[in-house]
Write a protein that holds these residues in place. Structure first.
Motif, PDB file in Angstrom:
ATOM      1  N   ALA A 317     -26.158 -30.299 -76.955  1.00 46.84           N
ATOM      2  CA  ALA A 317     -26.228 -28.949 -76.403  1.00 46.84           C
ATOM      3  C   ALA A 317     -27.495 -28.795 -75.581  1.00 46.84           C
ATOM      4  CB  ALA A 317     -26.209 -27.925 -77.530  1.00 46.84           C
ATOM      5  N   LYS A 318     -27.364 -28.079 -74.465  1.00 49.97           N
ATOM      6  CA  LYS A 318     -28.521 -27.807 -73.605  1.00 49.97           C
ATOM      7  C   LYS A 318     -28.575 -26.313 -73.327  1.00 49.97           C
ATOM      8  CE  LYS A 318     -30.314 -31.763 -71.713  1.00 49.97           C
ATOM      9  NZ  LYS A 318     -29.307 -32.829 -71.887  1.00 49.97           N
ATOM     10  N   SER A 319     -29.802 -25.784 -73.262  1.00 53.76           N
ATOM     11  CA  SER A 319     -29.978 -24.363 -72.952  1.00 53.76           C
ATOM     12  C   SER A 319     -30.477 -24.208 -71.532  1.00 53.76           C
ATOM     13  CB  SER A 319     -31.020 -23.741 -73.871  1.00 53.76           C
ATOM     14  OG  SER A 319     -30.626 -23.851 -75.208  1.00 53.76           O
ATOM     15  N   THR A 320     -29.974 -23.187 -70.863  1.00 58.52           N
ATOM     16  CA  THR A 320     -30.515 -22.793 -69.569  1.00 58.52           C
ATOM     17  C   THR A 320     -30.967 -21.345 -69.739  1.00 58.52           C
ATOM     18  OG1 THR A 320     -28.612 -23.962 -68.693  1.00 58.52           O
ATOM     19  CG2 THR A 320     -29.991 -22.844 -67.098  1.00 58.52           C
ATOM     20  N   VAL A 321     -32.123 -21.015 -69.189  1.00 61.85           N
ATOM     21  CA  VAL A 321     -32.590 -19.638 -69.283  1.00 61.85           C
ATOM     22  C   VAL A 321     -32.338 -18.968 -67.946  1.00 61.85           C
ATOM     23  CG1 VAL A 321     -34.529 -18.119 -69.813  1.00 61.85           C
ATOM     24  CG2 VAL A 321     -34.328 -20.337 -70.952  1.00 61.85           C
ATOM     25  N   LYS A 322     -31.609 -17.856 -67.993  1.00 62.88           N
ATOM     26  CA  LYS A 322     -31.252 -17.138 -66.770  1.00 62.88           C
ATOM     27  C   LYS A 322     -32.230 -15.989 -66.575  1.00 62.88           C
ATOM     28  CE  LYS A 322     -27.587 -19.639 -65.899  1.00 62.88           C
ATOM     29  NZ  LYS A 322     -26.216 -19.342 -66.197  1.00 62.88           N
ATOM     30  N   LYS A 323     -32.570 -15.739 -65.337  1.00 58.24           N
ATOM     31  CA  LYS A 323     -33.645 -14.789 -65.062  1.00 58.24           C
ATOM     32  C   LYS A 323     -33.228 -13.544 -64.272  1.00 58.24           C
ATOM     33  CE  LYS A 323     -37.154 -16.746 -67.071  1.00 58.24           C
ATOM     34  NZ  LYS A 323     -37.723 -16.047 -68.244  1.00 58.24           N
ATOM     35  N   LYS A 324     -31.958 -13.436 -63.954  1.00 57.95           N
ATOM     36  CA  LYS A 324     -31.532 -12.288 -63.147  1.00 57.95           C
ATOM     37  C   LYS A 324     -30.169 -11.822 -63.608  1.00 57.95           C
ATOM     38  CE  LYS A 324     -33.501 -13.618 -58.772  1.00 57.95           C
ATOM     39  NZ  LYS A 324     -33.176 -14.643 -57.818  1.00 57.95           N
ATOM     40  N   VAL A 325     -29.894 -10.559 -63.374  1.00 56.37           N
ATOM     41  CA  VAL A 325     -28.538 -10.076 -63.621  1.00 56.37           C
ATOM     42  C   VAL A 325     -28.227  -9.001 -62.578  1.00 56.37           C
ATOM     43  CG1 VAL A 325     -29.237  -8.349 -65.355  1.00 56.37           C
ATOM     44  CG2 VAL A 325     -26.922  -9.263 -65.386  1.00 56.37           C
ATOM     45  N   ARG A 326     -26.977  -8.981 -62.157  1.00 61.64           N
ATOM     46  CA  ARG A 326     -26.554  -7.954 -61.186  1.00 61.64           C
ATOM     47  C   ARG A 326     -25.921  -6.802 -61.948  1.00 61.64           C
ATOM     48  NH1 ARG A 326     -22.858  -9.714 -56.711  1.00 61.64           N
ATOM     49  NH2 ARG A 326     -21.516 -10.479 -58.397  1.00 61.64           N
ATOM     50  N   TYR A 327     -26.039  -5.602 -61.415  1.00 61.08           N
ATOM     51  CA  TYR A 327     -25.390  -4.472 -62.086  1.00 61.08           C
ATOM     52  C   TYR A 327     -24.834  -3.467 -61.095  1.00 61.08           C
ATOM     53  CZ  TYR A 327     -29.731  -1.817 -61.279  1.00 61.08           C
ATOM     54  OH  TYR A 327     -30.797  -1.185 -60.705  1.00 61.08           O
ATOM     55  N   LEU A 328     -23.781  -2.792 -61.562  1.00 61.84           N
ATOM     56  CA  LEU A 328     -23.152  -1.719 -60.793  1.00 61.84           C
ATOM     57  C   LEU A 328     -23.431  -0.408 -61.505  1.00 61.84           C
ATOM     58  CD1 LEU A 328     -19.541  -3.156 -60.235  1.00 61.84           C
ATOM     59  CD2 LEU A 328     -21.348  -3.009 -58.504  1.00 61.84           C
ATOM     60  N   LEU A 329     -23.562   0.667 -60.731  1.00 57.64           N
ATOM     61  CA  LEU A 329     -23.664   2.000 -61.327  1.00 57.64           C
ATOM     62  C   LEU A 329     -22.352   2.724 -61.045  1.00 57.64           C
ATOM     63  CD1 LEU A 329     -27.308   2.812 -60.172  1.00 57.64           C
ATOM     64  CD2 LEU A 329     -26.544   2.267 -62.493  1.00 57.64           C
ATOM     65  N   PRO A 330     -21.687   3.204 -62.080  1.00 58.59           N
ATOM     66  CA  PRO A 330     -20.373   3.820 -61.884  1.00 58.59           C
ATOM     67  C   PRO A 330     -20.413   4.956 -60.856  1.00 58.59           C
ATOM     68  CG  PRO A 330     -20.930   3.759 -64.223  1.00 58.59           C
ATOM     69  CD  PRO A 330     -22.094   3.207 -63.491  1.00 58.59           C
ATOM     70  N   GLU A 331     -21.529   5.703 -60.833  1.00 57.07           N
ATOM     71  CA  GLU A 331     -21.601   6.835 -59.908  1.00 57.07           C
ATOM     72  C   GLU A 331     -21.573   6.380 -58.448  1.00 57.07           C
ATOM     73  OE1 GLU A 331     -23.660   6.032 -62.400  1.00 57.07           O
ATOM     74  OE2 GLU A 331     -25.751   6.608 -62.031  1.00 57.07           O
ATOM     75  N   GLU A 332     -21.866   5.098 -58.213  1.00 60.57           N
ATOM     76  CA  GLU A 332     -21.833   4.582 -56.839  1.00 60.57           C
ATOM     77  C   GLU A 332     -20.521   3.863 -56.530  1.00 60.57           C
ATOM     78  OE1 GLU A 332     -26.651   3.622 -56.782  1.00 60.57           O
ATOM     79  OE2 GLU A 332     -25.200   1.975 -56.612  1.00 60.57           O
ATOM     80  N   CYS A 333     -19.624   3.822 -57.504  1.00 59.43           N
ATOM     81  CA  CYS A 333     -18.384   3.058 -57.337  1.00 59.43           C
ATOM     82  C   CYS A 333     -17.171   3.933 -57.629  1.00 59.43           C
ATOM     83  CB  CYS A 333     -18.387   1.850 -58.264  1.00 59.43           C
ATOM     84  SG  CYS A 333     -19.788   0.760 -58.030  1.00 59.43           S
ATOM     85  N   PRO A 334     -16.802   4.812 -56.698  1.00 58.53           N
ATOM     86  CA  PRO A 334     -15.700   5.739 -56.975  1.00 58.53           C
ATOM     87  C   PRO A 334     -14.401   5.004 -57.308  1.00 58.53           C
ATOM     88  CG  PRO A 334     -16.408   5.858 -54.663  1.00 58.53           C
ATOM     89  CD  PRO A 334     -17.414   5.020 -55.380  1.00 58.53           C
ATOM     90  N   GLY A 335     -13.669   5.561 -58.248  1.00 56.52           N
ATOM     91  CA  GLY A 335     -12.357   5.006 -58.611  1.00 56.52           C
ATOM     92  C   GLY A 335     -12.421   3.874 -59.614  1.00 56.52           C
ATOM     93  N   MET A 336     -13.636   3.462 -59.998  1.00 59.67           N
ATOM     94  CA  MET A 336     -13.776   2.293 -60.881  1.00 59.67           C
ATOM     95  C   MET A 336     -13.698   2.672 -62.356  1.00 59.67           C
ATOM     96  SD  MET A 336     -17.006  -0.313 -61.082  1.00 59.67           S
ATOM     97  CE  MET A 336     -18.130   0.804 -61.897  1.00 59.67           C
TER      98      MET A 336
END
Ligand code: RUQ
Ligand code: CUA
Length: 680
Positions: A317-336
């Motif tokens: 087993a190998k670990s990778t450390v991730k440093k970023k994540v993307r996110y959406l805000l529902p108020e900016e995504c009508p109909g979602m």
């Protein structure tokens, strides 16, 4: 029961409800007569013995995968026999085979909080193809330190664990869409998120309402090899997110989440989160979310989370450390995203096989509301809204409700479906499984179960075409069902025949720790693909030894690497000298066998981890630091042949700085006497 129901309906205040819940749990234990078996065997089918009998040498019809709850494992049972087939460690160390102890596997349990060898595993979900289980992988959640894991059903091994950032209590998880496009994982606890620095931020607990948020993670799954990748998250209002389920057919683009604590209470949630008469069922169009994320609506924030994978070739087993994540805000995504008003503090959400009906199991409600997906579509077009929360439209209740199952029982928690248009719901408080018709919402049958059921499973019961036939209910309280074993009793599962009009009780079987959800699949979707052994010539472990003549013992500073082999019935080498006190000795043991079901074990005196069990063709590494001079025996722990007991060796440890040269050997090879050949 009628009386109790009437009383229950009339109760107004929350406190009394809570008291009623507690009291009735206590009642159940006493209501059965300890000597008479009548009450306890109520509903048992006349042909029960025959129906569950799997003759010696015969196989079960189905595999079932039961979560282990607080043991962090999955247990695999054959259905209908209830035979325990395997325990798969996921978030817990497992001394039986060294998982989480061996150098190969320790990285699986790494997180941003360090090495975490425990979790609370709740919901197994089988991978899907076209809305049906395909028998390739099993996804499970870690509830406490948010993680999602994948088990490969070729080897029944945990092969991947991904930590979920911006989450605190990964209960609402993991939910695959109909072709595993995404696995969705929602947070149970909302927490203040630090969008600048990443992760859970600081805030006064008095600022819950303003600062706390939830998150729902969209994990992409590779079609070929199942590898997971966190694509993006949707940051949702600061409620608690409880359970989720994917739509199917017409609702296939949607996933539904139950929420509680829409009051956003930060303390004494038992009362504070039950003030409003309604909480919400959140509906997210996952396809639209993916489109928004792909089309640049996503923001990016720093993160810090572990992604651990077992390499197929090396079995390390190998670990990778991730440093970023993307996110959406529902108020900016009508109909979602939309909110459907639901009875307060709902638990399970289940979507029927047609994809039209969404059942919300409101554990404090006296009816079971069923929402209509087509009405929801119409309500979107008609804008039949009743306000909004954080920019997310809330539907009018009547605009989305199909109807209610009246007086289904007390404390509904979960529902599954058969292939004949019926739903089956567990009633925690009144301790029963209730069968009802999805179209006319009439209760058809009730069967008492023992005691206080949580989840239930019907094979394929959350797919578009359930297998039906059986139902397994998992009970929270055992009391007098089995021989007493002190204060702690194993939980109990009960197998029920649902092939006829009336449910019939077939079997009780004890389960390990606390099963929450479970899933089952026809044996022929899994068994033919089961790995029998690993091919030695495909073993890419850097310290693998493929032939006894290539073994070695080498020193690099204070580390001694032992590249050794095992085969019935000896280790090569089995004599090692020249190890010194305080050395780090790495035993890399390759099992040379190329035959099914011939693991060898390896254990050495004083090792403060566990044994390691090496599957045929694989290499496993055990680390050992001897603390004093002397002779240390090692041996094979798995009875592998008539001469298993002879499968042993010695390491001589000398004082630090001694001049004993490093050397290793295995006595002269003589032909193996015929008696040692194991049964193939
Ligand atoms: S949830 S029954 Cu994770 Cu119901 Cu336990
Ligand atoms: Cu190898 Cu026992």
């Amino acid at each position: 029961m009628k009386e109790l129901l009437g009383r229950f309906n009339g109760l107004k205040t929350q406190l009394v409800l809570v008291l009623a819940l507690t009291a009735s749990v206590m009642l159940q234990g006493c209501s059965t007569d300890n000597n008479g078996t009548d009450a306890k065997t109520e509903g048992v089918a006349e042909n029960a013995a025959e129906a569950v009998y799997v003759a010696p040498g015969k196989h079960d019809e189905l595999y079932s995968f039961l979560s282990g709850g607080f043991n962090g494992q999955v247990s695999v049972y054959g259905i209908p026999s209830g035979r325990l087939l395997k325990v798969i460690p996921v978030f817990s160390q497992f001394p039986e085979n060294g998982y989480g102890y061996s150098e190969n596997s320790r990285a699986m349990l790494m997180t941003s909080h360090g090495f975490i060898p425990w979790d609370d595993l709740h919901h197994p979900k089988l991978s899907r193809a076209d809305g049906m289980t395909d028998g390739r992988w099993l996804f499970v959640n870690g509830n406490n330190t948010p993680r999602v894991a994948r088990i490969d059903l070729k080897t029944f091994e945990t092969v991947e664990i991904m930590e979920i950032p911006n989450s605190a209590g990964n209960h609402c998880s993991p939910y695959p869409t109909n072709n595993n496009e995404y696995i969705l994982a929602g947070t149970r606890f909302s927490v203040p998120l630090n969008l600048e620095k990443g992760g859970v931020g600081d805030a006064s607990l008095d600022e819950y309402k303003e600062k706390f948020r939830g998150s729902i993670s969209f994990i992409k799954v590779d079609k070929e090899n199942g590898d997971m990748e966190l694509d993006f998250q949707v940051l949702v209002p600061g409620f608690d997110y409880d359970l989720a389920n994917g739509g199917k057919g017409p609702s296939g683009d949607w996933v539904f989440f139950t929420t509680y604590n829409s009051e956003k209470a930060g303390t004494l949630k038992e009362l504070g989160a039950s003030q409003n008469d309604r909480d919400y069922l959140a509906a997210i169009n996952w396809k639209m979310a993916a489109k928004y994320a792909a089309e640049g609506k996503a923001h990016e924030m720093p993160a810090n989370y572990y992604h651990n994978k077992l390499d197929h070739g090396t079995h390390v087993a190998k670990s990778t450390v991730k440093k970023k994540v993307r996110y959406l805000l529902p108020e900016e995504c009508p109909g979602m995203m939309y909110l459907l008003p639901a009875p307060k503090s709902p638990h399970g959400i289940d979507v029927d096989p047609t994809g039209e009906y969404m059942v919300v199991n409101g554990k404090l409600a006296s009816s079971l509301p069923v929402f209509s997906f087509s009405k929801m579509q119409k309500a979107i077009n008609d804008k039949a809204f009743d306000g909004e929360v954080n920019g997310i439209p809330v539907f009018k209740y009547d605009a989305v409700l199909y109807g209610e199952v009246k007086e289904p029982g007390l404390g509904p928690l979960h529902t599954e479906f058969d292939n004949k248009g019926n739903g089956y719901s567990t009633m925690f408080v009144s301790s029963e499984v209730v069968k009802w018709n999805v179209k006319d919402l009439k209760v058809l049958d009730r069967l008492p179960v023992y005691y206080s059921p949580g989840h239930l499973l019907i094979p394929g019961g959350d797919t578009r075409d359930p297998y039906g036939k059986y139902l397994v209910v998992m009970n929270k309280i055992t009391k007098d069902r089995y021989l007493p074993t002190g204060p702690e009793l194993l939980h109990s599962a009960q197998l029920i025949d649902i092939s006829g009009e009336k449910m019939k009780m077939l079997l009780d079987f004890p389960t390990l720790a606390e099963p929450h959800y479970a899933q089952a699949i026809a044996a022929d979707k899994v068994a033919p693909n089961s790995t029998k052994f690993f091919k030695l010539n495909e073993n890419k472990h850097p310290n693998a030894v493929k032939s006894e003549k290539d073994v070695s013992v080498t020193r690099t500073g204070r580390t001694v690497n032992v590249n050794m082999t095992s085969i019935r019935s000896h280790f090569t080498p089995d004599n090692i000298e020249g190890v010194q006190v305080g050395d780090t000795v790495m035993f890399h043991v390759t099992n040379l066998e190329q035959d099914w079901d011939v693991p060898h074990g390896f254990a050495i005196m004083g090792a403060n981890n566990a044994e390691t069990l090496i599957m045929p063709g694989a290499t496993q590494t055990l680390k050992w630091v001897p603390k004093g001079p002397g002779i240390y025996p090692f041996y094979c722990t798995d009875f592998c042949s008539a001469l298993h007991q002879e499968m042993q060796g010695y390491v001589r440890v000398s004082a630090r700085g001694s001049n004993t040269p490093l050397k290793f050997s295995t006595g002269e090879k003589k032909p193996v006497p015929p008696a040692t050949a194991a049964v193939n």
